[in-house]
Design an enzyme around this catalytic site. Structure first.
Site: not given
Ligand code: GLN
Length: 454
Positions: A60, A135, A159
């Protein structure tokens, strides 16, 4: 099969599908091919194989990689080329993997669909009209599409697990502190964890084995002995006690997703486990608390992006203040700005007690819900996400609906617990994820359960 063959196969597959899936932000082809050659030569000379010898992997793009751009899918860091490796990257090199490239994500890991990448979206390999989740959407899509053997993602509020669920693969968020965050570009430091995205649970155990462990360079790293995760995959879950929170299969959960989870529970019963419904009454406050806490931490963490130390500096700034203002205005996308504003507001004097402090108290109550359930049960099970992958563009104008998607994953980060998402069937051709949540540092049990089920 040589390592060069494996790496070759990976790039061939990328050539075939990535123009459609668009999982990658950067390829590391020259370097990957030469390290493959080196590994082959070492083996030829009688060298031994590391734990993950020769496997082509993706990382990532918020995990720093020496000599490979690390952009966090942000314009701000579009030219950032780190001079060091994150601890997890160093550990994977020691295990002798080959890094094929860097994977797309929502900008600074803020989002759940990959549509917040400043560069381009990633598409769900099961159906290109749908999002891969986020994400870590690029990390999940690349594994699902067979472009890499496995990948690393980060999970602040879901995410890793949510994109794994949407893409029909296995994703695990380890206990907070188990995997070093050194070299992970911080979003919300008290919630962030790096973890594996893999095709199956066995791979997840191998990858976790390679990346976990104490790191003095991360002040929140847990100094504990690491068990043998691989040998915990016994297939035996007789007598396992499962809690199923009624809030996880109630209102707001797609009935077709719920049906798949109930089927999965039948399978687990068939293997000798028992389940009972419990209540986790503070679940409904988790999303609100998370968005205050995560945004507060983000507003502080992202202050380092000032146009001076890293990344892109606005070229038409005429003084220092304008360097900050213009670099940040140009460099950050809308969602990142929204979170910085929300977080700055929540932390400002006069509002701190009403928002940040209150959210911290809610976090404690959520942790207590888990403590109570896990005192009587071995694991907690529910869906990973309320629905299957939604269509691209469907939720972009509605950040609040997007935020509510995380209702089942966020509580786990707030409590710092480990959880794994494992595929449990399809609804209208799209994968559903089953989430298994465990006690702190008890990754072995959730891996064993997911493996027995799979
Ligand atoms: N969807 C969540 C957010 O927008 C989680 C994001 C994540 O785990 N990095 O914060």
């Amino acid at each position: 099969l040589s390592v060069s063959d494996l790496v070759d196969a990976s790039f061939t597959r990328i050539g075939e599908v990535d123009s459609k899936v668009q999982a990658f932000l950067a390829l590391n082809e020259e370097d990957a091919r030469s390290s493959a050659k080196q590994l082959d030569e070492q083996l030829g000379q009688g060298g031994s194989r590391g734990l993950l010898f020769g496997l082509p992997i993706g990382i990532k793009d918020n995990i720093v990689t020496e000599g490979i751009t690390t952009t966090c899918a942000s314009r701000f860091l579009s030219n950032y080329n780190p001079i060091y490796d994150a601890t997890v990257v160093r550990k994977l090199k020691e295990a002798q993997t080959v890094t094929v490239g860097k994977l797309n994500m929502d900008e600074f890991a803020m989002g759940g669909s990959n549509e917040n990448s400043a560069f381009h979206p990633t598409y769900n390999p099961w159906n290109l009209q749908h999002v891969p989740g986020g994400s870590s959407g690029g990390s999940a899509a690349a594994v699902a599409a067979g472009e890499v053997y496995f990948s690393l993602g980060s999970d602040t509020g879901g995410s890793i697990r949510q994109p794994a669920a949407y893409c029909g693969i296995v994703g695990m968020k380890p206990t907070y502190g188990l995997v070093s965050r050194y070299g992970l570009v911080a979003f919300a430091s008290s919630l962030d964890q790096i973890g594996p995205l893999t095709k199956n649970v066995e791979d997840s155990a191998y990858l976790l084995q390679a990346i976990s462990g104490y790191d003095p360079q991360d002040s929140t790293s847990a100094n504990v002995d690491i068990p043998d995760y691989i040998s915990s995959l016994t297939g035996d879950i007789k007598g396992l006690r499962i809690a199923v929170p009624k809030e996880y299969i109630g209102e707001g959960i797609d009935p077709a997703v719920k049906a798949k989870v109930l089927e999965a529970l039948k399978v687990l019963e068939g293997l000798g486990a028992k389940w009972e419904e419990v209540s986790m009454p503070h679940t409904e406050y988790a999303v609100a608390a998370y968005y205050l806490l995560a945004s507060s931490e983000a507003s502080s963490n992202l202050a380092r992006f000032d146009g001076v130390r890293y990344g892109v500096r606005s070229s038409d700034a005429r003084n220092l203040l304008e360097v900050y203002q213009k670099s940040r205005s140009d460099g950050f996308g809308a969602e990142v700005k929204r979170r910085i504003m929300l977080g700055t507001y929540a932390l400002s004097s006069g509002y701190y007690d009403a928002y940040y402090l209150k959210a911290q108290k809610v976090r404690t109550l959520i942790k207590q819900d888990f403590d109570q359930a896990l005192a009587d049960f071995d694991v907690i099970i529910g869906p990973t996400a309320p629905t299957t992958a939604f269509k691209i563009g469907e939720q972009t104008n509605d950040p609040l609906t997007m935020y509510l998607n995380d209702i089942l994953t966020i509580p786990v980060n707030l409590a710092g617990l480990p959880a794994i998402s494992v595929p449990c069937g399809l609804v209208e051709g799209l994968p559903v994820g089953l989430q298994v949540i465990g006690k702190a540092l008890d990754e072995a049990t959730i891996l064993r359960v997911a493996h027995a089920f799979e």
